[in-house]
Structures are given as structure tokens and as C-alpha cells.
Enzyme design. Structure first.
Site, PDB file in Angstrom:
ATOM      1  N   ASP A  67      -1.872   3.801  -4.596  1.00 44.07           N
ATOM      2  CA  ASP A  67      -2.696   3.118  -3.647  1.00 44.07           C
ATOM      3  C   ASP A  67      -2.172   1.687  -3.736  1.00 44.07           C
ATOM      4  OD1 ASP A  67      -4.797   2.293  -2.052  1.00 44.07           O
ATOM      5  OD2 ASP A  67      -6.067   1.439  -3.562  1.00 44.07           O
ATOM      6  N   LYS A 112      -0.381  10.846   1.035  1.00 45.13           N
ATOM      7  CA  LYS A 112       0.529  10.277   0.092  1.00 45.13           C
ATOM      8  C   LYS A 112       0.123  10.856  -1.289  1.00 45.13           C
ATOM      9  CE  LYS A 112      -0.338   5.966   1.367  1.00 45.13           C
ATOM     10  NZ  LYS A 112      -1.281   6.138   2.819  1.00 45.13           N
ATOM     11  N   HIS A 169       0.750  -1.239  -0.057  1.00 44.18           N
ATOM     12  CA  HIS A 169      -0.031  -0.046   0.050  1.00 44.18           C
ATOM     13  C   HIS A 169       0.766   1.347   0.090  1.00 44.18           C
ATOM     14  CE1 HIS A 169      -3.461   2.771   0.619  1.00 44.18           C
ATOM     15  NE2 HIS A 169      -2.728   3.111   1.735  1.00 44.18           N
TER      16      HIS A 169
END
Length: 308
Positions: free
Chosen positions: A178, A160, A139
Site C-alpha cells: 500500500d 497488486k 502507492h
């Protein structure tokens, strides 16, 4: 062990099927191809039968110079080891009668490409190495910052993707958001890429899903990058920021490849994207033997000597 089918090879390189069309489901598990040579004179002690066998002008010309009986013997001996498939380069067709015959009998695909041997092998080797590489999904976000591959990690909601968006606006490239697929293509080399489903997409909270290529053009995206920095975004912790001249590097292990690790703590007003750019450029300078801390210390020592 990861495998791919001969059918995938046919589709990827647009290969012509000359024999064994019903056996394209045969699997390939080795990432290097082989050009038979010594095998034509009966030496099979180190014959890598599990590899794709590529035959160029050198191999086919040699077979043409043999008698019909010798040609049948040499081809028959190799085919009976049942490699995944044979590929003939340069679009060669003359003199393939016996190779076609034996491949049909043994149920081994015989394929043909118009490409030159060396160029084709280079492409095929590269494709096989990546397709058969060990891989994991993590992730995070993968970016290419000034040519430096970075894996950006942190808790969900830490920022992020928003940081990635800022970096894209500054001219850097998104690789994956992702879900990042990491592939180990050598003991020292880790490749980061997308999983096809998320290709070109960036998920921004309060905005939704955006396609960075549609928004910012082709320069905003690339398919893969070599990962050389692992940067973790973390929540601000008082009195825990390092202020040393040069930090001792930490590492994160992915599939046995150690990647330098940096933690960046977040606080309103901090230019996180700018810090990531600095980290990338600083890593590059270190690879070329430059250390800002060493230069700084050297200047101090020179001043002390001058002052006696």
C-alpha cells in the site's frame, strides 16, 4: 534538511551518556562520522564540525601521551567547535577527565560504546545514511523477488496485493504493501521499505488484512530492498502489447534515481506473478552481460553462414 537527534542515536546503539545528558536533543544532519586527527595538532581548515566525532583507541592513546596542558588545549579546541556529540569506543574510560569537563561546560553529549571502533563506525555510518536520506512515499507494493527489489505499481484495485500474495506463496518476500517508502541513499541507489505501521501486513480484497509472517513464516518478509525494477500493472489494451525481441528500456525517476520501467498488461489467464519473476531474472542476466535477443540473433546469423 532531515535531521535526527542525539537521543535517537543513544537509543538505537544503547550508548552510555558520560556528559551532556541535558543536551541529547541536539541534532545530527550529516551522514558520515569523523575521527579527529589533525585537529589535535591545531589544524582545523577542513574540520567537519557538523559530523558526529568518534574517538577510538588511537585518539585516546594520543591524548594520554600529551602533557596535561597540551591535552586540555587539544580537547578544548575541538569541543569549542560544538559538534553534535562525541562517542568513545572500546568502553574506554581512563583519561577522559578533560573531555568530560569540556563537554559538560559546552553542553555537548559525550557518549560511550563497548564496540570496537571500525565495527561501530560501519554500523553508525549505515544508520545515518538511511536515517538522513531523502525520501518519498508512493502507492504500491514492494517485493524482493529472487534477490531483486521490485516496486509494483498500478491503479487501485488492479491486483497488486493479490499478485504480491502469489509471489509470496512462490517463496519471494514482501517488503511493503500500500504505502512504500523510497529512500535515496546514493545517486545510484534507491531503497524501498515500509513505514512501520504497515510492516508485515498485506491487504487482500475479499479477505482483509493478513500478516504474512504469521501466515508463511519469517521468510515471507524483509525490512528493505534495493529497488532495481519499476513494474506497472495496467489494464489490457488491444493491439498494444510489444512483441519485439528485446524492448528498449524505459525509466521512472524517483528522487533523481532512474529505475528501469516495465508495463505488464492484465488479462484473465496471464500468469502475472510468473511474468514478474521472468522480468526479475532477465534483469539479473542483463547485469551480467547476457542478452537472450543477442544470442538468438547470433544463432540465426550462424545458421545463415552454414547454409551459405
Amino acid at each position: 534538511m532531515k535531521t535526527i537527534s542525539v537521543q535517537q542515536l543513544v537509543a538505537r546503539f544503547k550508548l552510555e551518556v558520560l556528559a551532556g545528558a541535558g543536551k541529547l536533543d541536539r541534532t545530527i544532519s550529516q551522514s558520515k562520522v569523523h575521527r579527529p586527527g589533525l585537529e589535535f595538532v591545531g589544524y582545523f581548515d577542513f574540520f567537519p564540525m557538523e559530523r558526529v566525532q568518534v574517538m577510538g583507541r588511537k585518539e585516546i592513546t594520543y591524548l594520554h601521551k600529551q602533557t596535561e596542558e597540551e591535552r586540555m588545549l587539544h580537547i578544548g579546541n575541538i569541543v569549542r567547535y560544538r559538534p553534535p556529540c562525541f562517542i568513545v569506543t572500546y568502553g574506554q574510560g581512563e583519561g577522559l577527565k578533560y573531555l568530560t569537563q569540556y563537554c559538560e561546560e559546552e553542553g555537548i553529549p559525550l557518549l560511550r560504546t563497548v564496540e570496537p571502533t571500525t565495527e561501530f563506525i560501519t554500523k553508525l555510518d549505515g544508520y545515518l545514511v538511511k536515517s538522513l536520506a531523502s525520501e518519498i512515499s508512493v502507492h504500491g507494493v514492494c517485493m524482493n523477488v529472487s534477490g531483486i527489489g521490485i516496486l509494483l505499481r498500478g491503479q487501485s484495485g488492479i491486483g497488486k496485493s493479490e499478485t504480491a500474495h502469489t509471489l509470496i506463496r512462490r517463496g519471494h518476500r514482501l517488503v511493503a504493501d500500500d504505502i512504500v517508502t523510497l529512500k535515496r541513499i546514493s545517486p545510484q541507489t534507491l531503497i524501498g521499505t515500509h513505514n512501520e505501521t504497515t510492516k508485515e501486513f498485506l491487504a487482500l480484497r475479499s479477505i482483509g488484512l493478513v500478516n504474512v509472517v504469521r501466515l508463511y513464516g519469517r521468510k515471507a518478509f524483509q525490512d528493505e530492498t534495493r529497488i532495481v525494477l519499476d513494474i506497472e500493472l495496467a489494464r489490457w489494451r488491444e493491439n498494444e502489447l510489444n512483441n519485439e525481441l528485446e524492448l528498449q528500456p524505459g525509466y521512472t525517476d524517483y528522487l533523481g534515481v532512474k529505475v528501469p520501467h516495465i508495463e505488464i498488461q492484465l488479462q484473465p489467464g496471464r500468469d502475472v506473478a510468473g511474468l514478474i519473476e521472468a522480468a526479475a531474472n532477465n534483469w539479473y542476466l542483463r547485469q551480467h552481460g547476457y542478452s537472450a535477443a543477442e544470442e538468438f540473433i547470433k544463432r540465426i546469423e550462424e545458421q545463415m553462414e552454414e547454409n551459405g
